[in-house]
Design a protein around this motif. Sequence first.
Motif, PDB file in Angstrom:
ATOM      1  N   ASN A 179       0.821  -1.207   0.000  1.00 49.73           N
ATOM      2  CA  ASN A 179       0.000   0.000   0.000  1.00 49.73           C
ATOM      3  C   ASN A 179       0.858   1.261   0.000  1.00 49.73           C
ATOM      4  OD1 ASN A 179      -2.388  -1.379  -0.136  1.00 49.73           O
ATOM      5  ND2 ASN A 179      -2.826  -1.287   2.058  1.00 49.73           N
ATOM      6  N   LYS A 180       1.973   1.221   0.696  1.00 52.65           N
ATOM      7  CA  LYS A 180       2.885   2.357   0.716  1.00 52.65           C
ATOM      8  C   LYS A 180       3.381   2.665  -0.700  1.00 52.65           C
ATOM      9  CE  LYS A 180       7.147   4.014   2.957  1.00 52.65           C
ATOM     10  NZ  LYS A 180       8.010   4.176   1.763  1.00 52.65           N
ATOM     11  N   MET A 181       3.749   1.621  -1.432  1.00 55.20           N
ATOM     12  CA  MET A 181       4.217   1.815  -2.799  1.00 55.20           C
ATOM     13  C   MET A 181       3.094   2.254  -3.735  1.00 55.20           C
ATOM     14  SD  MET A 181       7.077  -1.186  -3.380  1.00 55.20           S
ATOM     15  CE  MET A 181       6.220  -2.529  -2.536  1.00 55.20           C
ATOM     16  N   LEU A 182       1.903   1.687  -3.538  1.00 49.60           N
ATOM     17  CA  LEU A 182       0.763   2.094  -4.359  1.00 49.60           C
ATOM     18  C   LEU A 182       0.397   3.556  -4.118  1.00 49.60           C
ATOM     19  CD1 LEU A 182      -1.470  -1.107  -4.047  1.00 49.60           C
ATOM     20  CD2 LEU A 182      -0.586  -0.158  -6.193  1.00 49.60           C
ATOM     21  N   LEU A 183       0.519   4.009  -2.876  1.00 50.22           N
ATOM     22  CA  LEU A 183       0.193   5.401  -2.549  1.00 50.22           C
ATOM     23  C   LEU A 183       1.287   6.362  -3.014  1.00 50.22           C
ATOM     24  CD1 LEU A 183      -1.379   4.811   0.956  1.00 50.22           C
ATOM     25  CD2 LEU A 183      -2.561   5.717  -1.058  1.00 50.22           C
ATOM     26  N   GLU A 184       2.518   5.907  -3.024  1.00 52.82           N
ATOM     27  CA  GLU A 184       3.589   6.730  -3.595  1.00 52.82           C
ATOM     28  C   GLU A 184       3.368   6.903  -5.092  1.00 52.82           C
ATOM     29  OE1 GLU A 184       7.067   4.573  -2.512  1.00 52.82           O
ATOM     30  OE2 GLU A 184       7.189   5.460  -0.493  1.00 52.82           O
ATOM     31  N   ASP A 185       2.812   5.869  -5.705  1.00 57.47           N
ATOM     32  CA  ASP A 185       2.516   5.889  -7.140  1.00 57.47           C
ATOM     33  C   ASP A 185       1.238   6.676  -7.451  1.00 57.47           C
ATOM     34  OD1 ASP A 185       3.083   4.736  -9.858  1.00 57.47           O
ATOM     35  OD2 ASP A 185       1.117   3.813  -9.535  1.00 57.47           O
ATOM     36  N   GLN A 186       0.334   6.776  -6.451  1.00 57.96           N
ATOM     37  CA  GLN A 186      -0.949   7.476  -6.618  1.00 57.96           C
ATOM     38  C   GLN A 186      -1.191   8.387  -5.416  1.00 57.96           C
ATOM     39  OE1 GLN A 186      -3.965   4.465  -8.661  1.00 57.96           O
ATOM     40  NE2 GLN A 186      -2.865   3.414  -7.036  1.00 57.96           N
ATOM     41  N   PRO A 187      -0.415   9.447  -5.280  1.00 58.79           N
ATOM     42  CA  PRO A 187      -0.466  10.286  -4.076  1.00 58.79           C
ATOM     43  C   PRO A 187      -1.808  10.968  -3.845  1.00 58.79           C
ATOM     44  CG  PRO A 187       0.863  11.316  -5.797  1.00 58.79           C
ATOM     45  CD  PRO A 187       0.595   9.920  -6.251  1.00 58.79           C
ATOM     46  N   GLN A 188      -2.661  11.044  -4.855  1.00 58.29           N
ATOM     47  CA  GLN A 188      -3.960  11.697  -4.708  1.00 58.29           C
ATOM     48  C   GLN A 188      -4.872  10.964  -3.730  1.00 58.29           C
ATOM     49  OE1 GLN A 188      -2.828  10.085  -7.383  1.00 58.29           O
ATOM     50  NE2 GLN A 188      -4.451   9.388  -8.758  1.00 58.29           N
ATOM     51  N   TYR A 189      -4.532   9.699  -3.403  1.00 57.78           N
ATOM     52  CA  TYR A 189      -5.373   8.911  -2.504  1.00 57.78           C
ATOM     53  C   TYR A 189      -4.826   8.832  -1.084  1.00 57.78           C
ATOM     54  CZ  TYR A 189      -7.421   7.397  -6.928  1.00 57.78           C
ATOM     55  OH  TYR A 189      -8.017   7.372  -8.167  1.00 57.78           O
ATOM     56  N   LYS A 190      -3.725   9.508  -0.793  1.00 62.45           N
ATOM     57  CA  LYS A 190      -3.094   9.393   0.515  1.00 62.45           C
ATOM     58  C   LYS A 190      -4.004   9.850   1.652  1.00 62.45           C
ATOM     59  CE  LYS A 190       1.840   9.390  -0.528  1.00 62.45           C
ATOM     60  NZ  LYS A 190       3.142  10.058  -0.356  1.00 62.45           N
ATOM     61  N   GLU A 191      -4.709  10.946   1.462  1.00 56.55           N
ATOM     62  CA  GLU A 191      -5.578  11.466   2.527  1.00 56.55           C
ATOM     63  C   GLU A 191      -6.689  10.477   2.850  1.00 56.55           C
ATOM     64  OE1 GLU A 191      -8.399  15.354   3.415  1.00 56.55           O
ATOM     65  OE2 GLU A 191      -6.752  15.521   1.982  1.00 56.55           O
ATOM     66  N   ASP A 192      -7.287   9.895   1.820  1.00 58.50           N
ATOM     67  CA  ASP A 192      -8.340   8.893   2.045  1.00 58.50           C
ATOM     68  C   ASP A 192      -7.775   7.663   2.751  1.00 58.50           C
ATOM     69  OD1 ASP A 192     -10.262  10.456   0.758  1.00 58.50           O
ATOM     70  OD2 ASP A 192      -9.736   9.638  -1.208  1.00 58.50           O
ATOM     71  N   SER A 218       3.791   2.399 -16.601  1.00 63.69           N
ATOM     72  CA  SER A 218       4.941   1.615 -16.171  1.00 63.69           C
ATOM     73  C   SER A 218       4.819   1.199 -14.705  1.00 63.69           C
ATOM     74  CB  SER A 218       6.218   2.431 -16.372  1.00 63.69           C
ATOM     75  OG  SER A 218       7.344   1.718 -15.922  1.00 63.69           O
ATOM     76  N   LEU A 219       5.144  -0.062 -14.434  1.00 62.26           N
ATOM     77  CA  LEU A 219       5.022  -0.614 -13.084  1.00 62.26           C
ATOM     78  C   LEU A 219       6.382  -0.689 -12.407  1.00 62.26           C
ATOM     79  CD1 LEU A 219       2.571  -3.506 -13.955  1.00 62.26           C
ATOM     80  CD2 LEU A 219       2.081  -1.691 -12.321  1.00 62.26           C
ATOM     81  N   PRO A 220       6.515  -0.103 -11.210  1.00 61.71           N
ATOM     82  CA  PRO A 220       7.783  -0.214 -10.471  1.00 61.71           C
ATOM     83  C   PRO A 220       8.101  -1.679 -10.161  1.00 61.71           C
ATOM     84  CG  PRO A 220       6.373   1.487  -9.514  1.00 61.71           C
ATOM     85  CD  PRO A 220       5.529   0.727 -10.503  1.00 61.71           C
ATOM     86  N   GLU A 221       9.336  -2.085 -10.366  1.00 65.51           N
ATOM     87  CA  GLU A 221       9.737  -3.475 -10.172  1.00 65.51           C
ATOM     88  C   GLU A 221       9.503  -3.944  -8.737  1.00 65.51           C
ATOM     89  OE1 GLU A 221      13.737  -6.261 -10.658  1.00 65.51           O
ATOM     90  OE2 GLU A 221      13.624  -4.312 -11.655  1.00 65.51           O
ATOM     91  N   ALA A 222       9.799  -3.084  -7.770  1.00 62.66           N
ATOM     92  CA  ALA A 222       9.620  -3.468  -6.364  1.00 62.66           C
ATOM     93  C   ALA A 222       8.151  -3.724  -6.043  1.00 62.66           C
ATOM     94  CB  ALA A 222      10.180  -2.383  -5.453  1.00 62.66           C
ATOM     95  N   LEU A 223       7.267  -2.923  -6.623  1.00 67.13           N
ATOM     96  CA  LEU A 223       5.829  -3.096  -6.409  1.00 67.13           C
ATOM     97  C   LEU A 223       5.367  -4.435  -6.970  1.00 67.13           C
ATOM     98  CD1 LEU A 223       2.946  -2.230  -5.713  1.00 67.13           C
ATOM     99  CD2 LEU A 223       2.917  -0.860  -7.809  1.00 67.13           C
ATOM    100  N   ILE A 224       5.781  -4.756  -8.175  1.00 63.38           N
ATOM    101  CA  ILE A 224       5.373  -6.014  -8.795  1.00 63.38           C
ATOM    102  C   ILE A 224       5.891  -7.208  -8.002  1.00 63.38           C
ATOM    103  CG2 ILE A 224       5.728  -7.474 -10.828  1.00 63.38           C
ATOM    104  CD1 ILE A 224       3.571  -5.297 -11.057  1.00 63.38           C
ATOM    105  N   LYS A 225       7.131  -7.136  -7.552  1.00 58.40           N
ATOM    106  CA  LYS A 225       7.717  -8.240  -6.789  1.00 58.40           C
ATOM    107  C   LYS A 225       6.934  -8.481  -5.500  1.00 58.40           C
ATOM    108  CE  LYS A 225      12.071  -9.858  -4.788  1.00 58.40           C
ATOM    109  NZ  LYS A 225      13.509  -9.537  -4.531  1.00 58.40           N
ATOM    110  N   ALA A 226       6.602  -7.404  -4.772  1.00 60.47           N
ATOM    111  CA  ALA A 226       5.862  -7.535  -3.518  1.00 60.47           C
ATOM    112  C   ALA A 226       4.429  -8.009  -3.772  1.00 60.47           C
ATOM    113  CB  ALA A 226       5.865  -6.206  -2.772  1.00 60.47           C
ATOM    114  N   GLN A 227       3.789  -7.435  -4.796  1.00 64.12           N
ATOM    115  CA  GLN A 227       2.422  -7.837  -5.131  1.00 64.12           C
ATOM    116  C   GLN A 227       2.362  -9.312  -5.518  1.00 64.12           C
ATOM    117  OE1 GLN A 227      -0.361  -6.414  -8.728  1.00 64.12           O
ATOM    118  NE2 GLN A 227       1.109  -8.037  -9.117  1.00 64.12           N
ATOM    119  N   ASP A 228       3.271  -9.745  -6.374  1.00 61.76           N
ATOM    120  CA  ASP A 228       3.258 -11.132  -6.846  1.00 61.76           C
ATOM    121  C   ASP A 228       3.462 -12.118  -5.700  1.00 61.76           C
ATOM    122  OD1 ASP A 228       2.876 -10.148  -9.362  1.00 61.76           O
ATOM    123  OD2 ASP A 228       4.867 -10.665 -10.127  1.00 61.76           O
TER     124      ASP A 228
END
Length: 264
Positions: free
Chosen positions: A11-24, A50-60
């Motif tokens: 979630n930390k990586m997803l929110l860094e990738d989509q900062p508009q949702y951090k407040e929610d 483009s998908l960050p490699e670290a995000l994909i590794k953790a998600q998978d």
Amino acid sequence: MERLEEILQINKMLLEDQPQYKEDALRVPRDVQSQRRLMRSLMNVRYPRSLPEALIKAQDALLAKEREEKGVVHVSEIPSTATSERIKIWQGDITRLDVDAIVNAANSAMLGCFVPCHGCIDNAIHSAAGLELREECAEIMKRQGHEEPTGRAKITAGYNLPTKHVIHTVGPIIYGVLTREDEQLLASCYRSCLELASREGLESIAFCCISTGEFHFPNRRAAEIAVETVKKFLNENTQIKMVVFNVFKDIDAKIYHELLDEVK
């Protein structure tokens, strides 16, 4: 690493990738269930890029664990129907099936469902497969240059699903009275998926109940068309060894068993 820590990291990586949702996201409780729902929501709303490699590794890693925890259902474990050794019925979560391909009831944009945690099969399949599935779909649609017509089929990898492939098809949406054209388009969905699977050398395929539910095709008529189209195809094609009709609702299970397990 404990499950909550794994999900919080993603979630930390997803929110860094989509900062508009951090407040929610700050208002979401820090327990496993709530944070996992947040993770799925953030995956659902993420536009392809483009998908960050670290995000994909953790998600998978997480999705692989969840796949094994849900339990993989092998097509060989499902009994054949009374009327055909090459046709089976299985009630449950289609994302658990180990077949060469499962069929996704997609929309014309072919990018998956963007509504957070929506109950449609498109959302379920993309959520279990992972973000890579939307990326591949986006590449296909970019090359195509227009929305996917009703009744056609496209194939992708299965990623974190047990299935090797996902075949995506757009079924007809019923706005009022069911028409002959609607029926022909639904038959085309099943036929296109089977033809594509055969061309790709696949031997087993699992169909969801295309166009029922969100697209409002009457359940019984949809099942009749599905069974008729599949039986006709199997009579003419030996490449496809097994077809599974995957049902989720009891009403669909009852209909398919009546059509395939009650010898007339």
